[in-house]
Design an enzyme around this catalytic site. Sequence first.
Site, mmCIF file in Angstrom:
data_model
loop_
_atom_site.group_PDB
_atom_site.id
_atom_site.type_symbol
_atom_site.label_atom_id
_atom_site.label_comp_id
_atom_site.label_asym_id
_atom_site.label_seq_id
_atom_site.Cartn_x
_atom_site.Cartn_y
_atom_site.Cartn_z
ATOM 1 N N GLU A 85 0.830 -1.215 0.000
ATOM 2 C CA GLU A 85 0.000 0.000 0.000
ATOM 3 C C GLU A 85 0.862 1.261 0.000
ATOM 4 O OE1 GLU A 85 -3.421 2.265 2.698
ATOM 5 O OE2 GLU A 85 -2.539 0.394 3.402
ATOM 6 N N ASP A 94 -5.367 2.790 -2.031
ATOM 7 C CA ASP A 94 -6.193 3.427 -0.997
ATOM 8 C C ASP A 94 -6.602 4.798 -1.524
ATOM 9 O OD1 ASP A 94 -6.776 5.210 1.306
ATOM 10 O OD2 ASP A 94 -6.286 3.454 2.511
ATOM 11 N N HIS A 141 -5.096 8.093 0.271
ATOM 12 C CA HIS A 141 -3.702 8.422 -0.029
ATOM 13 C C HIS A 141 -3.547 8.861 -1.481
ATOM 14 C CE1 HIS A 141 -2.442 7.029 3.863
ATOM 15 N NE2 HIS A 141 -3.044 5.873 3.661
ATOM 16 N N ARG A 156 -10.601 11.415 4.944
ATOM 17 C CA ARG A 156 -10.416 10.162 5.678
ATOM 18 C C ARG A 156 -11.704 9.644 6.312
ATOM 19 N NH1 ARG A 156 -7.826 5.751 4.523
ATOM 20 N NH2 ARG A 156 -6.020 5.246 5.805
ATOM 21 N N GLU A 184 -11.882 1.489 4.909
ATOM 22 C CA GLU A 184 -10.907 1.763 5.967
ATOM 23 C C GLU A 184 -10.946 3.262 6.183
ATOM 24 O OE1 GLU A 184 -6.253 0.905 7.025
ATOM 25 O OE2 GLU A 184 -6.725 1.953 5.175
#
Length: 266
Positions: free
Chosen positions: A149, A182, A185, A214, A243
């Site tokens: 990741e 992700d 990011h 987030r 997540e």
Amino acid sequence: MFKTACQEQLLPGDTLQQKWEFAQEAGYDAIELRGKGDFHFRDRLPELRRAQADGVVMPTVCVDMLHFFGAFDPDLRRDAVAQMKSQLSVIAELGGRGAQTPASYGMFSRRLPPFEPPRSEEEDREVLLKGLTELGEHARAEGVTLFLEPLNRYEDHMVNRLEQAAELIRAVGLDSVRIGIDSYHMNIEETDPAAAILAVAPLIGHAQVSDSNRFQPGAGHLDWPAWLGALDAAGYDGYLAAECRLTGDPVDAVRSVPAFLHRAAG
């Protein structure tokens, strides 16, 4: 239609079976597990086997440790590799797809003082290739995949963009190592997130989702139709694993994710 998963700590309930009951009702297809250090994940095997026997779908595990295979200290690197090997073995025993880890987290950032890391870029690369090769060979032997990741520049100084992960994976040359993308990011690091996905399409093995801030998908400004459209065009057939942090009522927030992603995907 994408399959969705939710990390276990976000779901209400005291047991995986209770969490799975809620997850299914909310529209999720799976639970993503979290793998702590000190072989905690291995020690959960009896619990995980019971959950599997009760029908809980658990295809992936995301590392939740204090140090990683790219650590500066060689002892910490060795421990991180041992922990990841164990997590790969456990997820394999559960019939899962694989385990996701960054190269490091919170270890160093060139964007914050003192700006210059104690290890050169060449040394970083040597450490990363060694760790990815060892973990990739273990994953291959277990029949699962290691997902690397990329993190944003404030959390890791080595692997920030998909193209950087892809270059390392190509150098390793193992099909058992793939990129775990992700959306959070990517929103920070990629000039064009959709184009970045398409550029490394064959190497994408897993996808985690949260919005630009987030929080849960739908709570920020990420261009979800473009991001999901690129992932679909890339032929991705894995899970979209939530997540994220939660804003608003936490139960309502986590419940909203599958429906939002399906709407955004068109």
